[in-house]
Design an enzyme around this catalytic site. Structure first.
Site, PDB file in Angstrom:
ATOM      1  N   ASN A   8     -10.352   7.206   1.679  1.00 52.44           N
ATOM      2  CA  ASN A   8     -11.003   7.015   0.248  1.00 52.44           C
ATOM      3  C   ASN A   8     -11.689   5.512   0.577  1.00 52.44           C
ATOM      4  OD1 ASN A   8     -11.267   5.992  -2.066  1.00 52.44           O
ATOM      5  ND2 ASN A   8      -9.063   5.722  -2.806  1.00 52.44           N
ATOM      6  N   TRP A   9     -12.737   5.557   0.201  1.00 55.57           N
ATOM      7  CA  TRP A   9     -13.641   4.378   0.813  1.00 55.57           C
ATOM      8  C   TRP A   9     -13.659   3.362  -0.420  1.00 55.57           C
ATOM      9  CZ3 TRP A   9     -18.384   4.296   4.465  1.00 55.57           C
ATOM     10  CH2 TRP A   9     -17.951   4.555   5.772  1.00 55.57           C
ATOM     11  N   LYS A  10     -13.209   3.858  -1.405  1.00 54.68           N
ATOM     12  CA  LYS A  10     -13.089   2.848  -2.822  1.00 54.68           C
ATOM     13  C   LYS A  10     -14.547   2.123  -2.729  1.00 54.68           C
ATOM     14  CE  LYS A  10      -8.400   2.225  -2.085  1.00 54.68           C
ATOM     15  NZ  LYS A  10      -7.089   1.485  -2.146  1.00 54.68           N
ATOM     16  N   HIS A  91      -6.738   8.284  -9.398  1.00 54.96           N
ATOM     17  CA  HIS A  91      -6.247   7.025  -8.541  1.00 54.96           C
ATOM     18  C   HIS A  91      -5.495   5.804  -9.166  1.00 54.96           C
ATOM     19  CE1 HIS A  91      -5.928   3.763  -5.486  1.00 54.96           C
ATOM     20  NE2 HIS A  91      -6.145   4.733  -4.491  1.00 54.96           N
ATOM     21  N   GLU A  93      -5.807   2.754  -9.114  1.00 51.48           N
ATOM     22  CA  GLU A  93      -6.867   1.608  -9.416  1.00 51.48           C
ATOM     23  C   GLU A  93      -7.528   2.137 -10.800  1.00 51.48           C
ATOM     24  OE1 GLU A  93      -8.572   1.362  -5.347  1.00 51.48           O
ATOM     25  OE2 GLU A  93      -6.560   0.478  -4.863  1.00 51.48           O
ATOM     26  N   GLU A 164       0.991   8.532  -3.838  1.00 53.10           N
ATOM     27  CA  GLU A 164       0.966   6.725  -3.469  1.00 53.10           C
ATOM     28  C   GLU A 164       1.469   5.975  -4.401  1.00 53.10           C
ATOM     29  OE1 GLU A 164      -3.415   6.649  -1.625  1.00 53.10           O
ATOM     30  OE2 GLU A 164      -3.743   6.553  -3.960  1.00 53.10           O
ATOM     31  N   GLY A 170      -2.653  -0.893   0.153  1.00 51.93           N
ATOM     32  CA  GLY A 170      -3.074  -2.249   0.602  1.00 51.93           C
ATOM     33  C   GLY A 170      -2.330  -3.470   0.550  1.00 51.93           C
ATOM     34  N   SER A 209      -0.982   2.344   2.751  1.00 55.20           N
ATOM     35  CA  SER A 209      -0.851   1.630   3.874  1.00 55.20           C
ATOM     36  C   SER A 209      -0.578   2.508   5.253  1.00 55.20           C
ATOM     37  CB  SER A 209       0.193   0.285   3.881  1.00 55.20           C
ATOM     38  OG  SER A 209       0.106  -0.504   3.072  1.00 55.20           O
ATOM     39  N   GLY A 230      -6.930   4.487   2.639  1.00 52.01           N
ATOM     40  CA  GLY A 230      -7.914   3.506   2.217  1.00 52.01           C
ATOM     41  C   GLY A 230      -8.288   2.594   3.516  1.00 52.01           C
ATOM     42  N   GLY A 231      -7.802   1.316   3.518  1.00 48.77           N
ATOM     43  CA  GLY A 231      -8.126   0.355   4.369  1.00 48.77           C
ATOM     44  C   GLY A 231      -8.434   0.979   5.836  1.00 48.77           C
TER      45      GLY A 231
HETATM   46  P1  PGA Z   1      -4.527   1.868   1.645  1.00 47.82           P
HETATM   47  O1  PGA Z   1      -5.149   2.705   0.293  1.00 47.82           O
HETATM   48  O2  PGA Z   1      -4.377   2.848   2.778  1.00 47.82           O
HETATM   49  O3  PGA Z   1      -5.314   0.701   1.877  1.00 47.82           O
HETATM   50  O4  PGA Z   1      -3.138   1.100   1.303  1.00 47.82           O
HETATM   51  C1  PGA Z   1      -4.618   3.867   0.047  1.00 47.82           C
HETATM   52  C2  PGA Z   1      -5.525   4.232  -1.338  1.00 47.82           C
HETATM   53  O5  PGA Z   1      -5.701   3.651  -2.235  1.00 47.82           O
HETATM   54  O6  PGA Z   1      -5.857   5.599  -1.437  1.00 47.82           O
END
Ligand code: PGA
Length: 246
Positions: A8-10, A91, A93, A164, A170, A209, A230-231
């Site tokens: 997920n590149w956000k 998501h 966010e 999640e 993150g 994470s 994510g990251g």
């Molecule tokens: P993260 O993000 O791997 O950076 O914790 C996961 C996500 O929000 O899908």
């Protein structure tokens, strides 16, 4: 079940990053027992879809309506035209920043499915809920609401669930293996209750994470059928070891 590893590149990624996508796609071709996907910003979809042979390309949100006066939003038809075959919906966010409700998220998933696209539907608890001991009940109730469409259930085909925990996203804090196991086992049972036997065939991803050093132990769990990353999904160097772990 084939493992499903999704980056997920956000709000990250410019055309210069297409080389990362090409490298990730090569790993996807090599590891052909794994489904590899990239949920990208809308601006990268066209070029990324052109650049890949194996990896799936998808969006990060989809409006529930087919079209209309919804400034700044993207429709399922637009995603398809840009080369996407799936999208993330719900998501945490977006649930927080755009105040999306589970009802809207169910509509978004339904809209994607009606176009033959996949939906990766996200659920997860915040830290106070985890600390109160009510995480599993909360997440199951959120799943129930997020699968309810027009008083019925959304379809089970082309559906993936991503658990999640918000406090793990993150932060570098990953739940204990026993906590992930308990949540995913509970979600599997809940999916079967809500959707019948087909609930056994829906992939449940873990997200929060995930990185090379923890991927193997998480992905080895029975009801963990992949990861939403994510990251560590932004660079081929950190994402490919997760694909290989699967
Ligand atoms: P993260 O993000 O791997 O950076 O914790 C996961 C996500 O929000 O899908």
């Amino acid at each position: 079940m084939r493992p499903y590893i999704v980056a997920n590149w956000k709000m990250h990624g410019l055309l210069a990053d297409l080389q990362e996508i090409a490298a990730i796609d090569q790993a996807a071709q090599r590891c052909d027992h794994v489904d590899v996907a990239l949920a990208l910003p809308a601006t990268l979809l066209f070029s990324a879809a052109d650049a890949v042979h194996m990896a799936r390309i998808g969006g990060q949100d989809c409006h529930q309506k087919e079209q209309g006066a919804h400034t700044g939003c993207i429709s399922a038809a637009m995603l398809v035209e840009a080369g996407a075959s799936f999208s993330i919906v719900g998501h945490s966010e977006r649930r927080a920043d755009q105040a999306e409700t589970s009802t809207q998220i169910a509509e978004k998933a339904q809209t994607l499915q009606s176009r033959g696209m996949g939906a990766i539907l996200c659920i997860g608890e915040d830290l106070p809920t985890r600390e109160s001991g009510g995480a599993e009940d909360f997440v199951c109730a959120q799943l129930d609401r997020s699968l309810t469409f027009d008083n019925g259930r959304i379809r089970s085909d082309n559906l993936t669930i991503a658990y999640e925990p918000i406090w793990a996203i993150g932060t570098g804090h990953v739940p204990e293996i026993a906590q992930i196991t308990a949540m995913h086992d509970r979600l599997r049972a809940e999916l079967v209750t809500l959707l019948g036997e087909r609930g056994h065939t829906i992939r449940i991803l873990y997200g929060g994470s995930v990185k090379a050093s923890n991927a193997q132990s998480i992905l080895a769990l029975d009801n963990v059928n992949g990861a939403l990353v994510g990251g560590a999904g932004l660079k081929a160097e950190t994402f490919i070891p997760i694909i290989e772990a699967a």
